[in-house]
Design an enzyme around this catalytic site. Structure first.
Site, short mmCIF file in Angstrom:
data_model
loop_
_atom_site.label_atom_id
_atom_site.label_comp_id
_atom_site.label_asym_id
_atom_site.label_seq_id
_atom_site.Cartn_x
_atom_site.Cartn_y
_atom_site.Cartn_z
CB CYS A 1 -20.12 10.34 3.12
SG CYS A 1 -18.69 11.44 3.25
CB CYS B 1 -21.03 12.77 6.58
SG CYS B 1 -19.73 11.54 6.76
CG HIS C 1 -3.76 -6.09 0.22
ND1 HIS C 1 -2.77 -6.81 0.84
CD2 HIS C 1 -4.64 -7.02 -0.24
CE1 HIS C 1 -3.04 -8.11 0.77
NE2 HIS C 1 -4.16 -8.26 0.13
CB SER D 1 4.78 -14.55 4.50
OG SER D 1 3.52 -13.90 4.63
CB VAL E 1 -0.92 -0.02 1.24
CG1 VAL E 1 -1.96 -1.12 1.12
CG2 VAL E 1 -0.13 -0.15 2.54
CG ASP E 2 5.07 0.64 -0.54
OD1 ASP E 2 5.82 -0.17 0.04
OD2 ASP E 2 4.73 0.54 -1.74
N1 APR Z 1 14.02 -9.29 0.33
C1 APR Z 1 13.34 -10.47 0.15
N2 APR Z 1 12.40 -10.94 1.04
C2 APR Z 1 12.17 -10.19 2.13
C3 APR Z 1 12.86 -8.97 2.40
C4 APR Z 1 13.81 -8.53 1.43
N3 APR Z 1 14.47 -7.40 1.58
N4 APR Z 1 12.40 -8.46 3.58
C5 APR Z 1 11.47 -9.34 4.04
N5 APR Z 1 11.34 -10.37 3.16
C6 APR Z 1 10.38 -11.49 3.22
C7 APR Z 1 10.12 -12.00 4.62
O1 APR Z 1 11.02 -13.03 4.89
C8 APR Z 1 8.68 -12.49 4.53
O2 APR Z 1 8.64 -13.86 4.12
O3 APR Z 1 9.15 -10.96 2.77
C9 APR Z 1 8.06 -11.63 3.41
C10 APR Z 1 7.07 -10.58 3.91
O4 APR Z 1 5.94 -11.26 4.36
P1 APR Z 1 4.82 -10.50 5.22
O5 APR Z 1 5.46 -9.67 6.24
O6 APR Z 1 3.82 -11.53 5.63
O7 APR Z 1 4.18 -9.47 4.17
P2 APR Z 1 3.11 -9.78 3.01
O8 APR Z 1 3.22 -11.19 2.55
O9 APR Z 1 3.24 -8.72 1.99
O10 APR Z 1 1.74 -9.58 3.82
C11 APR Z 1 0.55 -9.72 3.12
O11 APR Z 1 -0.71 -9.13 5.07
O12 APR Z 1 -0.69 -7.88 6.93
C12 APR Z 1 -1.28 -7.99 5.71
O13 APR Z 1 -2.29 -6.38 4.32
C13 APR Z 1 -1.05 -6.79 4.82
O14 APR Z 1 -0.49 -6.75 2.45
C14 APR Z 1 -0.18 -7.34 3.69
C15 APR Z 1 -0.52 -8.81 3.70
#
Ligand code: APR
Length: 254
Positions: free
Chosen positions: A141, A159, A130, A198, A114-115
C-alpha cells in the site's frame, strides 16, 4: 594538456593537478558515486573480493523475486544493511565533496548509494538513483513504516503487507524523476567525475557517456569502460579527495 596515451606514466600528483585545473575551468561539474565511496566508512561494496555479492546471491536477497519468494532472507539481509548505515558515518572524503559543492565546484551529485551519506555530510539536492535505506514503507500500500517495524519483523499496520526499505531492487525501475534529472544534468555538463563504482549496473553505467565534456574515473581498480575516460586515477576515494582538496583549497589560499 598531456596526450591521453602518456597518462599511464603520470604520477598521482600530476593527475590530481590536472583534475583540479579541469574542475576550476568547468562551469558544470557532475559527480556520480558508487559503493566504493563508502568502503572507507566501513560499509562493504558489492563486487570487490570483500563485497556483499561474494557472500550473498543478489537474486535471493535484493530482487523483486526475493521480496516475493524469500522474504525472510530479504529481511535479514536488509536488517544488516540498515545496521551498517546507522552505525557508520561519512568519512572526510564526503565532507570535501560537500565543501566543493558549496564552493560551486560541483553543481550536481548523483549516487547509486542507498546509505544517505552524501546528504548526511551536508551535500544538497543529492540524486539518489537507487533509493535509500533510510526510509521503510509497505510494498503493497506504500504507507510509511519505521526501521524498528521492519527489523522487528512486523507487517504493515494498514494492510498487513510486506515492509521493505525504499531502495530500488533488481527488477524494479529507477525513480523516474531522479533519473531524468541526472540525465539532463550530465547532458549539460562540462565535466563528470565518477568515484567508487564498477559501472557494471545498467542504466546508471550509461550516464558518463551522455556528457560532451570530460570524464574522470577515481576508483581502486579498473571499472567497466575505463578506457573511455579522459582521466583515470587509481586510488582510494578518501585519499584522492584529501589530495585534491589540498590542491583546490590550501594552494588557492597561498
Ligand atoms: N576507493 C575507491 N574505489 C573503491 C574503494 C575505495 N575506498 N572501495 C571499493 N572501490 C571500488 C571497487 O574496486 C569497485 O570497482 O569501487 C567499486 C565498487 O563497485 P561495486 O561493488 O560494483 O558497487 P557499485 O558500482 O556502486 O554497484 C552498483 O549494484 O549491487 C547493485 O544496487 C547496487 O547500487 C549498487 C549497484
Amino acid at each position: 594538456m598531456m596526450k591521453k596515451k602518456e597518462q599511464g606514466v603520470w604520477e598521482m600528483e600530476e593527475k590530481i593537478l590536472e583534475l583540479a585545473s579541469w574542475i576550476r575551468n568547468s562551469k558544470r561539474t557532475v559527480l556520480l558515486t558508487g559503493a566504493g565511496m563508502s568502503t572507507e566508512s566501513g560499509i562493504p561494496d558489492f563486487r570487490s573480493q570483500t563485497g556483499l555479492w561474494a557472500k550473498y546471491d543478489p537474486a535471493y536477497v535484493s530482487s523483486t523475486d526475493a521480496l516475493r519468494d524469500h522474504y525472510d532472507l530479504f529481511r535479514d539481509f536488509y536488517t544488516l544493511r540498515i545496521d551498517d548505515v546507522t552505525n557508520f558515518i561519512p568519512h572526510e572524503g564526503y565532507h570535501i565533496l560537500t565543501k566543493m559543492q558549496s564552493a560551486g565546484m560541483i553543481t550536481s551529485i548523483a549516487t547509486q548509494n542507498v546509505d544517505g551519506f552524501h546528504a548526511l555530510s551536508g551535500s544538497q539536492d543529492v540524486l539518489e538513483l537507487h533509493g535509500s535505506l533510510r526510509t521503510v514503507s509497505c510494498h503493497d500500500c506504500g504507507n510509511n513504516a519505521t526501521h524498528q517495524d521492519f527489523t522487528d519483523k512486523k507487517t504493515c499496520q494498514h494492510c498487513s503487507g510486506k515492509l521493505r526499505p525504499d531502495i530500488v531492487l533488481f527488477g524494479e525501475m529507477l525513480p523516474q524523476d531522479v533519473w531524468q534529472k541526472a540525465m539532463s544534468h550530465i547532458e549539460k555538463s562540462d565535466l563528470v567525475i565518477v568515484i567508487g563504482t564498477s559501472l557494471q549496473v545498467y542504466p546508471v553505467n550509461q550516464l558518463p557517456s551522455l556528457t560532451r565534456g570530460k570524464t574522470v574515473l577515481i576508483n581502486r581498480e579498473d571499472a567497466n569502460h575505463t578506457h573511455l575516460f579522459d582521466l583515470t586515477i587509481h586510488g582510494s576515494a578518501r585519499e584522492v579527495l584529501l589530495k585534491l582538496s589540498s590542491v583546490l583549497f590550501e594552494e588557492s589560499k597561498a
